[in-house]
Design a protein around this motif. Sequence first.
Motif, PDB file in Angstrom:
ATOM      1  N   GLU A  47     -11.309  20.884  48.253  1.00 15.95           N
ATOM      2  CA  GLU A  47     -12.370  20.374  49.125  1.00 15.95           C
ATOM      3  C   GLU A  47     -11.759  19.631  50.304  1.00 15.95           C
ATOM      4  OE1 GLU A  47     -14.461  17.842  46.479  1.00 15.95           O
ATOM      5  OE2 GLU A  47     -15.425  19.516  45.420  1.00 15.95           O
ATOM      6  N   SER A  85      -8.425  26.597  45.238  1.00 21.93           N
ATOM      7  CA  SER A  85      -9.434  26.095  46.177  1.00 21.93           C
ATOM      8  C   SER A  85      -9.430  24.575  46.167  1.00 21.93           C
ATOM      9  CB  SER A  85     -10.825  26.635  45.829  1.00 21.93           C
ATOM     10  OG  SER A  85     -11.252  26.136  44.583  1.00 21.93           O
ATOM     11  N   LEU A 124     -17.376  27.798  53.429  1.00 21.48           N
ATOM     12  CA  LEU A 124     -16.324  28.343  52.566  1.00 21.48           C
ATOM     13  C   LEU A 124     -15.250  28.877  53.508  1.00 21.48           C
ATOM     14  CD1 LEU A 124     -15.670  29.097  49.600  1.00 21.48           C
ATOM     15  CD2 LEU A 124     -16.867  31.245  49.983  1.00 21.48           C
ATOM     16  N   GLY A 140     -16.158  18.244  53.307  1.00 25.87           N
ATOM     17  CA  GLY A 140     -17.418  18.906  52.964  1.00 25.87           C
ATOM     18  C   GLY A 140     -17.338  20.421  52.855  1.00 25.87           C
ATOM     19  N   GLY A 141     -16.150  20.981  53.154  1.00 25.10           N
ATOM     20  CA  GLY A 141     -15.975  22.430  53.015  1.00 25.10           C
ATOM     21  C   GLY A 141     -15.154  22.745  51.774  1.00 25.10           C
ATOM     22  N   LEU A 142     -15.219  23.996  51.343  1.00 24.11           N
ATOM     23  CA  LEU A 142     -14.348  24.443  50.251  1.00 24.11           C
ATOM     24  C   LEU A 142     -13.339  25.423  50.839  1.00 24.11           C
ATOM     25  CD1 LEU A 142     -13.833  24.128  47.197  1.00 24.11           C
ATOM     26  CD2 LEU A 142     -15.056  26.292  46.897  1.00 24.11           C
ATOM     27  N   ARG A 144     -17.234  26.381  40.942  1.00 23.57           N
ATOM     28  CA  ARG A 144     -17.642  25.343  41.903  1.00 23.57           C
ATOM     29  C   ARG A 144     -19.146  25.429  42.171  1.00 23.57           C
ATOM     30  NH1 ARG A 144     -13.424  21.924  43.839  1.00 23.57           N
ATOM     31  NH2 ARG A 144     -11.487  23.095  43.867  1.00 23.57           N
ATOM     32  N   SER A 202     -23.278  23.605  47.546  1.00 19.91           N
ATOM     33  CA  SER A 202     -23.182  22.202  47.978  1.00 19.91           C
ATOM     34  C   SER A 202     -22.172  22.030  49.112  1.00 19.91           C
ATOM     35  CB  SER A 202     -22.786  21.311  46.794  1.00 19.91           C
ATOM     36  OG  SER A 202     -21.441  21.556  46.428  1.00 19.91           O
ATOM     37  N   TYR A 203     -21.406  23.076  49.430  1.00 25.07           N
ATOM     38  CA  TYR A 203     -20.413  22.932  50.502  1.00 25.07           C
ATOM     39  C   TYR A 203     -20.989  23.361  51.847  1.00 25.07           C
ATOM     40  CZ  TYR A 203     -17.157  22.313  46.694  1.00 25.07           C
ATOM     41  OH  TYR A 203     -16.541  21.844  45.578  1.00 25.07           O
ATOM     42  N   ARG A 204     -20.453  22.746  52.865  1.00 26.47           N
ATOM     43  CA  ARG A 204     -20.849  23.036  54.241  1.00 26.47           C
ATOM     44  C   ARG A 204     -20.405  24.443  54.632  1.00 26.47           C
ATOM     45  NH1 ARG A 204     -17.677  22.129  58.287  1.00 26.47           N
ATOM     46  NH2 ARG A 204     -16.194  21.004  56.999  1.00 26.47           N
TER      47      ARG A 204
END
Length: 205
Positions: A7, A5, A68, A10-12, A60, A64-66
């Motif tokens: 980043e 994975s 997945l 802002g996405g994972l 992770r 906090s991510y925008r």
Amino acid sequence: MMTISYEYEGGLYVNLTNRCDCNCVFCLRHNGHTGSIYADDLWLEHEPSRQEALDNLLSRDLPSYRELVFCGFGEPMFRTDDILWLVDQLKAKVPKLPPVRINTNGHANLILGRDVTPGLQGRIDKLSVSLNAPDPERYLTVTHPRAGVQAWHAMLDFVLKAKEYVPTVVLTIVDKDLSPQDMDRCRQIARDLGVTLRIREYIPN
Ligand code: SF4
């Protein structure tokens, strides 16, 4: 080292497989690339097991991510069942899991020999399906699918079925080498399927 994975904006992003039934002319898996502008080491030394991928994701700070995003250096839906298992596990373990998207070539039903779209319901929030071309002939030239022209029809049929189960289904295409007429044809295809077309800007690598 391998990247399960990573980043990006802002996405994972999750990389579960390097397998693909296409051989796109622009694919970053060609020409000795081992990664992309997004991450290095996207060639997996082995496909992570479900559990390995889950452990990686749970390490992770997921809320906090925008977003997945299952994408990868390959076609993620070769592992549709594993994706759905992972989403179930994450939903059970992580409060406030961000929305889940799959970036796909839309060949899952063709590759797996069954309609996988009902399983997406309640698990996948968004699908981005690569349209790649305004017509089947150009599609073959660009993506070289193993199944030939059947893959084009399978992709359109997948979109039609998936939109019954996934809240947001988007067809995407890169604007490189497309005339205004080509763009119109792509828009018409999206309209006929009842989904949105997203035209992406070409990013040379
Ligand atoms: S569908 Fe994606 S992973 Fe497969 S060959 Fe095309 S660009 Fe590469």
